[in-house]
Design a protein around this motif. Structure first.
Motif, PDB file in Angstrom:
ATOM      1  N   VAL A   2       0.744  -1.259  -0.054  1.00 24.90           N
ATOM      2  CA  VAL A   2      -0.051  -0.073   0.033  1.00 24.90           C
ATOM      3  C   VAL A   2       0.911   1.226  -0.074  1.00 24.90           C
ATOM      4  N   PRO A   3       1.785   1.554   0.853  1.00 27.42           N
ATOM      5  CA  PRO A   3       2.591   2.601   0.770  1.00 27.42           C
ATOM      6  C   PRO A   3       3.377   2.976  -0.421  1.00 27.42           C
ATOM      7  N   GLU A   4       3.383   2.125  -1.368  1.00 26.28           N
ATOM      8  CA  GLU A   4       4.463   2.194  -2.496  1.00 26.28           C
ATOM      9  C   GLU A   4       3.416   3.144  -3.520  1.00 26.28           C
ATOM     10  N   GLY A   5       1.927   3.176  -3.354  1.00 27.27           N
ATOM     11  CA  GLY A   5       1.012   3.918  -4.028  1.00 27.27           C
ATOM     12  C   GLY A   5       0.244   2.979  -5.089  1.00 27.27           C
ATOM     13  N   ASP A   6      -0.814   3.474  -5.500  1.00 22.63           N
ATOM     14  CA  ASP A   6      -1.679   2.851  -6.644  1.00 22.63           C
ATOM     15  C   ASP A   6      -1.363   2.807  -7.973  1.00 22.63           C
ATOM     16  N   ASP A   7      -0.247   3.573  -8.269  1.00 27.76           N
ATOM     17  CA  ASP A   7      -0.115   3.824  -9.844  1.00 27.76           C
ATOM     18  C   ASP A   7       1.193   2.853 -10.262  1.00 27.76           C
ATOM     19  N   LYS A   8       1.365   1.841  -9.331  1.00 28.27           N
ATOM     20  CA  LYS A   8       2.592   1.005  -9.805  1.00 28.27           C
ATOM     21  C   LYS A   8       2.331   0.080 -11.113  1.00 28.27           C
ATOM     22  N   PRO A   9       1.109  -0.361 -10.891  1.00 25.96           N
ATOM     23  CA  PRO A   9       0.755  -1.372 -12.107  1.00 25.96           C
ATOM     24  C   PRO A   9       0.790  -0.634 -13.407  1.00 25.96           C
ATOM     25  N   ALA A  10       0.408   0.678 -13.401  1.00 25.44           N
ATOM     26  CA  ALA A  10       0.436   1.208 -14.621  1.00 25.44           C
ATOM     27  C   ALA A  10       1.737   1.603 -15.148  1.00 25.44           C
ATOM     28  N   LYS A  11       2.728   2.023 -14.077  1.00 24.41           N
ATOM     29  CA  LYS A  11       4.081   2.483 -14.209  1.00 24.41           C
ATOM     30  C   LYS A  11       4.947   1.412 -14.692  1.00 24.41           C
ATOM     31  N   TYR A  12       4.798   0.139 -13.984  1.00 25.76           N
ATOM     32  CA  TYR A  12       5.673  -0.888 -14.109  1.00 25.76           C
ATOM     33  C   TYR A  12       4.673  -2.019 -14.670  1.00 25.76           C
ATOM     34  N   PRO A  13       4.293  -2.166 -15.910  1.00 25.35           N
ATOM     35  CA  PRO A  13       3.263  -3.054 -16.391  1.00 25.35           C
ATOM     36  C   PRO A  13       4.054  -4.523 -16.558  1.00 25.35           C
ATOM     37  N   LYS A  26      -8.835   1.217  -8.380  1.00 24.70           N
ATOM     38  CA  LYS A  26      -8.064   1.787  -9.390  1.00 24.70           C
ATOM     39  C   LYS A  26      -6.942   0.563  -9.746  1.00 24.70           C
ATOM     40  N   VAL A  27      -6.347   0.236  -8.805  1.00 27.57           N
ATOM     41  CA  VAL A  27      -5.134  -0.899  -8.816  1.00 27.57           C
ATOM     42  C   VAL A  27      -5.712  -2.024  -9.413  1.00 27.57           C
ATOM     43  N   ALA A  72      -8.468  -2.296 -11.211  1.00 30.52           N
ATOM     44  CA  ALA A  72      -8.692  -2.075 -12.735  1.00 30.52           C
ATOM     45  C   ALA A  72      -7.339  -2.304 -13.558  1.00 30.52           C
ATOM     46  N   ASP A  73      -6.381  -1.532 -12.981  1.00 32.18           N
ATOM     47  CA  ASP A  73      -5.256  -1.542 -13.783  1.00 32.18           C
ATOM     48  C   ASP A  73      -4.402  -2.880 -13.897  1.00 32.18           C
ATOM     49  N   ILE A  74      -4.674  -3.495 -13.029  1.00 26.10           N
ATOM     50  CA  ILE A  74      -3.997  -5.028 -13.241  1.00 26.10           C
ATOM     51  C   ILE A  74      -4.746  -5.747 -14.408  1.00 26.10           C
ATOM     52  N   SER A  75      -6.291  -5.561 -14.256  1.00 23.69           N
ATOM     53  CA  SER A  75      -6.971  -6.571 -14.986  1.00 23.69           C
ATOM     54  C   SER A  75      -6.849  -6.004 -16.478  1.00 23.69           C
TER      55      SER A  75
END
Lengths: 114, 229
Positions: B141-152, B178-179, B181-184
């Motif tokens: 959680v502390p890494e942030g919810d944008d990681k799947p989009a940034k490191y696909p 959001k996470v 949705a980004d992963i899926s």
């Protein structure tokens, strides 16, 4: 950072071929899929550094990045995967399978005339 | 000047070791999970908790990868599982040859499940096939919810994603919807587990999934005396 490991493998592959051809390589083309997570500039920099004092010194490294492909599970169409538009461009279905990424390939080498 | 077509795989050495590892594991019916995440996502705590939760059910072994120290292997042994530590001395990922060696440092024939905890790094390890059955990504959680989009890369290839440290969700802006949705978007079939290795929340679902996976391969008769290496 794994570009250093990869640069070493690229150097070994080109050097082996140069030995076989008994000629000095002056350029080489390599290719890989975008999901290999290799930074082109870093790889070139790493290659330049480790190729000093080898047969590959001053060799021009040409790099081609290949897109990753996906296959739609509904209409079976194969398409180039776009992170920003993750739907099948044909039928708009969103369930697809990412196909294996293009491997890291040494495509061709240009040798100096003997 | 003359051009010579080569068309040779550059990482062929790693691929050959990976294929050998895959065959070795298949023959012994041991599922092997390559766990990949950023440093500090809680991989080791998660594995220790998993070992404790599955004690008496699955015999687990762990191959640990770190740049330096054997702190992680010690933590795994303390949790009750055999562990072998690999030090990469600066390399940002494990390679298949290192895994081939490590198999024989563990009581491999007694294992129902093998974890490889890769060097903490969300990018490089996804390039190097180790011969694993599946890749597992951990995002805290502390890494942030944008990681799947940034490191696909890793999220697209993972059979399961564990979102760890959900006990501190309330203190962050982390958006689970959001996470997910980004992963899926990257892979609709990825299993997503919400866990806290610290409080134990969500660990049951994750451990049930592991048990099913090991069962479907083969569940060995449990040895009464467990190795404490």
């Amino acid at each position: 950072m794994h570009e250093a490991t990869i640069a070493q493998s690229v150097l070994e592959a080109i050097s082996a071929e140069a030995k076989k051809q008994k000629a000095r390589p002056i350029a080489a083309k390599i290719s890989y899929g975008v999901f290999n997570a290799i930074n082109t500039e870093t790889l070139k920099f790493a290659f330049e550094a480790i190729s000093k004092d080898t047969v590959c010194e001053n060799l021009k490294l040409n790099i081609e990045q290949k897109p990753i492909k996906a296959k739609c599970k509904k209409c079976r169409a194969t398409f180039e995967f776009d992170l920003h538009e993750s739907k099948c461009p044909k039928c708009r279905h969103d369930d697809f399978e990412l196909l294996p990424d293009a491997p890291l390939l040494l495509e061709e080498i240009t040798f100096e005339d003997k | 000047m003359r051009k010579v077509k080569v068309r040779k795989k550059i990482l062929i050495a790693n691929e050959e070791y990976a294929a050998k590892n895959r065959a070795f594991l298949k023959e012994r019916k041991i599922p092997c999970l390559n766990v990949i995440s950023s440093p500090g996502s809680g991989k080791t705590t998660l594995l220790a908790k998993t070992i404790e939760t599955l004690r008496g059910k699955l015999s687990i072994g762990v191959i640990e990868g770190d740049i330096q120290t054997d702190i992680d292997a010690q933590r795994i042994r303390k949790a009750g599982a055999p562990a072998h530590q690999i030090n990469t001395d600066g390399a940002c990922h494990l390679s298949a040859a290192q895994i081939s060696d490590a198999f024989h440092k563990l009581p491999i024939d007694r294992l129902d499940l093998l974890f490889v905890e890769n060097v903490g790094n969300l990018v490089c390890p996804s390039t190097f096939d180790l011969g694993e059955t599946d890749k597992i990504a951990v995002l805290s959680v502390p890494e942030g919810d944008d990681k799947p989009a940034k490191y696909p890369m890793i999220f697209a290839r993972a059979a399961a994603v564990l979102i760890n440290k959900i006990d501190i969700l309330a203190a962050t802006d982390f958006n689970i919807k959001k996470v997910k949705a980004d992963i899926s978007k990257l892979n609709k079939n990825t299993k997503i587990f919400l866990v806290s290795a610290k409080t134990g929340e969500g660990m049951k679902q994750w451990c049930d999934w592991l048990e099913n996976m090991a069962d479907s391969k083969r569940k060995k008769a449990l040895k009464k005396t467990r190795p404490r290496q």
